[in-house]
Design a protein around this motif. Structure first.
Motif, PDB file in Angstrom:
ATOM      1  N   ALA A 289       0.808  -1.214   0.000  1.00 14.08           N
ATOM      2  CA  ALA A 289       0.000   0.000   0.000  1.00 14.08           C
ATOM      3  C   ALA A 289       0.847   1.273   0.000  1.00 14.08           C
ATOM      4  O   ALA A 289       0.361   2.342  -0.370  1.00 14.08           O
ATOM      5  N   ASN A 290       2.107   1.154   0.389  1.00  9.48           N
ATOM      6  CA  ASN A 290       2.967   2.326   0.478  1.00  9.48           C
ATOM      7  C   ASN A 290       3.918   2.492  -0.705  1.00  9.48           C
ATOM      8  O   ASN A 290       4.653   3.462  -0.770  1.00  9.48           O
ATOM      9  N   GLY A 291       3.956   1.517  -1.615  1.00 14.56           N
ATOM     10  CA  GLY A 291       4.848   1.660  -2.754  1.00 14.56           C
ATOM     11  C   GLY A 291       5.305   0.342  -3.332  1.00 14.56           C
ATOM     12  O   GLY A 291       4.645  -0.690  -3.204  1.00 14.56           O
ATOM     13  N   VAL A 292       6.476   0.401  -3.958  1.00 14.25           N
ATOM     14  CA  VAL A 292       7.019  -0.734  -4.697  1.00 14.25           C
ATOM     15  C   VAL A 292       8.407  -1.085  -4.158  1.00 14.25           C
ATOM     16  O   VAL A 292       9.250  -0.202  -3.992  1.00 14.25           O
ATOM     17  N   TRP A 293       8.630  -2.365  -3.904  1.00 18.37           N
ATOM     18  CA  TRP A 293       9.957  -2.852  -3.565  1.00 18.37           C
ATOM     19  C   TRP A 293      10.656  -3.138  -4.881  1.00 18.37           C
ATOM     20  O   TRP A 293      10.186  -3.952  -5.678  1.00 18.37           O
ATOM     21  N   VAL A 294      11.765  -2.437  -5.124  1.00 24.30           N
ATOM     22  CA  VAL A 294      12.470  -2.534  -6.401  1.00 24.30           C
ATOM     23  C   VAL A 294      13.850  -3.142  -6.176  1.00 24.30           C
ATOM     24  O   VAL A 294      14.634  -2.632  -5.373  1.00 24.30           O
ATOM     25  N   ARG A 295      14.116  -4.228  -6.887  1.00 23.57           N
ATOM     26  CA  ARG A 295      15.459  -4.827  -6.849  1.00 23.57           C
ATOM     27  C   ARG A 295      16.293  -4.104  -7.897  1.00 23.57           C
ATOM     28  O   ARG A 295      16.018  -4.176  -9.102  1.00 23.57           O
ATOM     29  N   ILE A 296      17.327  -3.404  -7.418  1.00 23.07           N
ATOM     30  CA  ILE A 296      18.136  -2.565  -8.310  1.00 23.07           C
ATOM     31  C   ILE A 296      19.539  -3.151  -8.420  1.00 23.07           C
ATOM     32  O   ILE A 296      20.270  -3.226  -7.434  1.00 23.07           O
ATOM     33  N   ASP A 297      19.880  -3.552  -9.616  1.00 24.55           N
ATOM     34  CA  ASP A 297      21.186  -4.116  -9.927  1.00 24.55           C
ATOM     35  C   ASP A 297      21.351  -3.938 -11.426  1.00 24.55           C
ATOM     36  O   ASP A 297      20.557  -4.466 -12.205  1.00 24.55           O
ATOM     37  N   ALA A 298      22.350  -3.204 -11.857  1.00 26.59           N
ATOM     38  CA  ALA A 298      22.503  -2.869 -13.277  1.00 26.59           C
ATOM     39  C   ALA A 298      22.574  -4.101 -14.168  1.00 26.59           C
ATOM     40  O   ALA A 298      21.953  -4.149 -15.220  1.00 26.59           O
ATOM     41  N   ALA A 299      23.319  -5.123 -13.752  1.00 22.89           N
ATOM     42  CA  ALA A 299      23.458  -6.323 -14.578  1.00 22.89           C
ATOM     43  C   ALA A 299      22.122  -7.033 -14.747  1.00 22.89           C
ATOM     44  O   ALA A 299      21.745  -7.437 -15.844  1.00 22.89           O
ATOM     45  N   LEU A 300      21.389  -7.179 -13.649  1.00 27.22           N
ATOM     46  CA  LEU A 300      20.084  -7.833 -13.687  1.00 27.22           C
ATOM     47  C   LEU A 300      19.109  -7.033 -14.541  1.00 27.22           C
ATOM     48  O   LEU A 300      18.384  -7.580 -15.373  1.00 27.22           O
ATOM     49  N   THR A 301      19.096  -5.730 -14.358  1.00 27.67           N
ATOM     50  CA  THR A 301      18.182  -4.869 -15.119  1.00 27.67           C
ATOM     51  C   THR A 301      18.504  -4.908 -16.597  1.00 27.67           C
ATOM     52  O   THR A 301      17.613  -5.018 -17.434  1.00 27.67           O
ATOM     53  N   ASN A 302      19.787  -4.827 -16.944  1.00 26.80           N
ATOM     54  CA  ASN A 302      20.174  -4.903 -18.354  1.00 26.80           C
ATOM     55  C   ASN A 302      19.795  -6.239 -18.971  1.00 26.80           C
ATOM     56  O   ASN A 302      19.416  -6.299 -20.145  1.00 26.80           O
ATOM     57  N   ALA A 303      19.892  -7.304 -18.198  1.00 24.61           N
ATOM     58  CA  ALA A 303      19.573  -8.629 -18.718  1.00 24.61           C
ATOM     59  C   ALA A 303      18.075  -8.808 -18.942  1.00 24.61           C
ATOM     60  O   ALA A 303      17.670  -9.625 -19.762  1.00 24.61           O
ATOM     61  N   SER A 304      17.269  -8.040 -18.232  1.00 28.32           N
ATOM     62  CA  SER A 304      15.821  -8.184 -18.392  1.00 28.32           C
ATOM     63  C   SER A 304      15.329  -7.399 -19.573  1.00 28.32           C
ATOM     64  O   SER A 304      14.257  -7.498 -20.038  1.00 28.32           O
TER      65      SER A 304
END
Length: 143
Positions: free
Chosen positions: A128-143
């Motif tokens: 209800a208060n927001g989004v839990w975001v997993r932040i990692d450049a390698a993971l994000t680039n791979a997605s």
């Protein structure tokens, strides 16, 4: 370099903190979503194409009057809680495991805004208060 023929003491990076050079004119506040631009410099989260999320700022970095790399920022990859965008851009539980896109340095959305937003990370949870975001450049680039 040739293949190894004996044991090697291979160095490893300890801990979760990283450091990098800040882009010219950038002011990044502690706790902000941090992104890297195409030139490799750190900027605050923003609705701009060509960036990738790298972590959360561990302190304030004010490079407002400096050139590229005139100041450094310590940041940490990981899972952090940010504000959910509203309306049709709001993240829902159906978006868990999918990329999230930066709206600003504390807000994420479920789409790239017609190519105007860059990926900040991966949705790890919604509450209800927001989004839990997993932040990692390698993971994000791979997605």
């Amino acid at each position: 370099m040739t293949a190894m023929t004996k044991d090697r003491n291979t160095a490893r990076l300890q801990g979760n903190l990283r450091s990098g050079p800040v882009a010219a004119g950038a002011v990044i506040f502690a706790g902000a979503l941090v992104m890297r631009n195409a030139a490799g410099f750190l900027v605050q989260g923003q609705a701009t194409a060509g960036l990738v999320g790298v972590g959360r700022a561990e302190h304030r970095a004010d490079n407002g009057g400096g050139g590229d790399g005139a100041s450094n920022l310590t940041y940490q990859p990981g899972t952090f809680h940010y504000v959910n965008s509203g309306g049709v851009d709001a993240m829902t539980t159906a978006d868990i495991g999918k990329p999230v896109y930066a709206v600003d340095d504390q807000t994420v959305a479920n789409d790239n805004g017609g190519g105007t937003r860059s990926p900040a990370g991966i949705a790890d949870g919604i509450d209800a208060n927001g989004v839990w975001v997993r932040i990692d450049a390698a993971l994000t680039n791979a997605s």
